[in-house]
Structure formats: C-alpha cells, structure tokens
Design an enzyme around this catalytic site. Structure first.
Site, PDB file in Angstrom:
ATOM      1  N   CYS A 104      68.484  51.164  -1.742  1.00  0.00           N
ATOM      2  CA  CYS A 104      69.081  52.356  -2.353  1.00  0.00           C
ATOM      3  C   CYS A 104      68.578  52.471  -3.784  1.00  0.00           C
ATOM      4  O   CYS A 104      68.534  51.469  -4.504  1.00  0.00           O
ATOM      5  CB  CYS A 104      70.603  52.250  -2.335  1.00  0.00           C
ATOM      6  SG  CYS A 104      71.440  53.689  -3.032  1.00  0.00           S
ATOM      7  N   HIS A 129      72.820  57.309   5.559  1.00  0.00           N
ATOM      8  CA  HIS A 129      72.921  56.710   4.219  1.00  0.00           C
ATOM      9  C   HIS A 129      73.221  57.788   3.171  1.00  0.00           C
ATOM     10  O   HIS A 129      74.093  57.599   2.306  1.00  0.00           O
ATOM     11  CB  HIS A 129      71.602  55.984   3.931  1.00  0.00           C
ATOM     12  CG  HIS A 129      71.441  55.400   2.573  1.00  0.00           C
ATOM     13  ND1 HIS A 129      71.332  54.041   2.351  1.00  0.00           N
ATOM     14  CD2 HIS A 129      71.345  55.971   1.344  1.00  0.00           C
ATOM     15  CE1 HIS A 129      71.184  53.811   1.050  1.00  0.00           C
ATOM     16  NE2 HIS A 129      71.174  54.966   0.411  1.00  0.00           N
ATOM     17  N   HIS A 157      76.696  58.726   0.825  1.00  0.00           N
ATOM     18  CA  HIS A 157      76.757  58.926  -0.638  1.00  0.00           C
ATOM     19  C   HIS A 157      77.660  60.117  -0.983  1.00  0.00           C
ATOM     20  O   HIS A 157      78.424  60.056  -1.946  1.00  0.00           O
ATOM     21  CB  HIS A 157      75.362  59.212  -1.211  1.00  0.00           C
ATOM     22  CG  HIS A 157      74.557  57.999  -1.556  1.00  0.00           C
ATOM     23  ND1 HIS A 157      74.981  57.028  -2.436  1.00  0.00           N
ATOM     24  CD2 HIS A 157      73.302  57.619  -1.180  1.00  0.00           C
ATOM     25  CE1 HIS A 157      74.038  56.103  -2.569  1.00  0.00           C
ATOM     26  NE2 HIS A 157      73.002  56.436  -1.809  1.00  0.00           N
TER      27      HIS A 157
END
Ligand code: GNR
Ligand code: NI
Length: 169
Positions: free
Chosen positions: A91, A133, A137
């Site tokens: 990330c 992913h 967020h």
C-alpha cells in the site's frame, strides 16, 4: 498536480468517504491528479482517502504498460465469488511493507466514470484484489488491519519511527 499521500498510522486513513453527488469538472480534476500521483509513486491503485479527500473516488491501473487508467466513482461490489485467494499486498500509505491478505478471487464492481456514466467491471487476479483494497480505503480500512495484532503493531512502530527520523532532517 501531484498530491501528498497520507502514511499509516495517520487517523485520516480511517475516515469514511462520502458518495460523490455530482460528477463534475472538480471530480474529473481530482481523478487526474490521483492518476498522476499513483503513476509517480509506481502504484497500481489509489483511493481519494489516501490523499486526504473524503469522497468515493478510486483510480487503478494494473497494466504492465501503465497506460490503462481506470477511474471509478462511487464504486460498489455488486457480485463476488465464494472462493478466496491469498495475495501479497502492499500500500502506498504503508511504504515497504508487504504481506498476504485473503480476498475474493472474482468481483463485479459498478461505478460511475469521469463523465458520470454508470459502468460495470468484472475482475479476477490483481485487478480484483486491487479493487477490493481500494474500496476498503473508502470505508476507512487499511490492509494491515487484516494482519495479526503483533504484525500490525510492529508495522506501526516501524513507520512512526521512520516518520520521526524523517521529520528531524
Ligand atoms: O500499489 C499497490 N499495489 C498493490 C499490490 C497488491 C495489492 C494491492 C495493491 S494497491 C497498492 C496501491 C495502494 O496503496 N492503493 O491503495
Ligand atoms: Ni492502499
């Protein structure tokens, strides 16, 4: 314009992004700035939350050639497989940390494009992982939350120490 990426454990990464009500020039510019920021950082995706904008916008490019940008506004997972895969994730908000995370191996996502038009993308492999992913967020979740408390605390300490050292210079 290149934007600054927030670094874990910044509490602003845990905010929940609001739906975009109007896809206008401001949102198109945000998406362009996010793509510039993502390409500059050699990432395969970026969520607005990571650049301190609490709106539901993500950008993705998993192509080898780095010329297949995807902009997704108000993305929603509308279907997924029942099978999970372990995939190594990183990330841009958790620099130099990589670890395995379980994700669905296939997802269908509906979103709006930069013109405000609805579209659907079906994905497996890295794109499926990346979409999950990025949508995480927007809901305030960073992948390290899926790791053990021990690993997460080690990562937190390491990144806080690094930030402190960089702040001194
Ligand atoms: O650049 C990124 N690589 C990556 C690799 C495996 C799984 C997910 C990702 S996303 C990440 C960019 C990023 O932080 N997006 O939020
Ligand atoms: Ni990320």
């Amino acid at each position: 314009m290149k934007l600054e990426i927030l670094c874990y454990p910044d509490a602003r990464l845990n905010k929940i992004a609001e739906p975009v009500l109007q896809v206008d020039e401001r949102i198109a510019q945000l998406a362009d700035d996010m793509l510039e920021t993502m390409y500059d950082a050699n990432g395969v995706g970026l969520a607005a939350i990571q650049v301190n904008v609490q709106e539901r916008v993500i950008v993705v490019d998993v192509s080898q050639t780095r010329d297949e940008p995807l902009v997704l506004i108000n993305p929603q997972i509308v279907e997924h497989s029942n099978t999970l895969i372990l995939h190594e994730e990183g990330c841009l908000s958790v620099p130099d940390i990589y670890d395995d995370v379980e994700r669905w191996d296939w997802v269908a996502v509906e979103a709006l494009d930069k013109q405000g038009k609805s579209f659907r993308v079906e994905a497996d492999g890295l794109l499926a992982v990346c979409l999950q992913h990025e949508i995480d967020h927007l809901d305030g979740h960073v992948f390290v939350e899926y790791l053990s408390t021990l690993k997460r605390n080690r990562i937190r300490t390491k990144l806080l120490k690094r930030a402190r050292e960089q702040g001194k210079q």
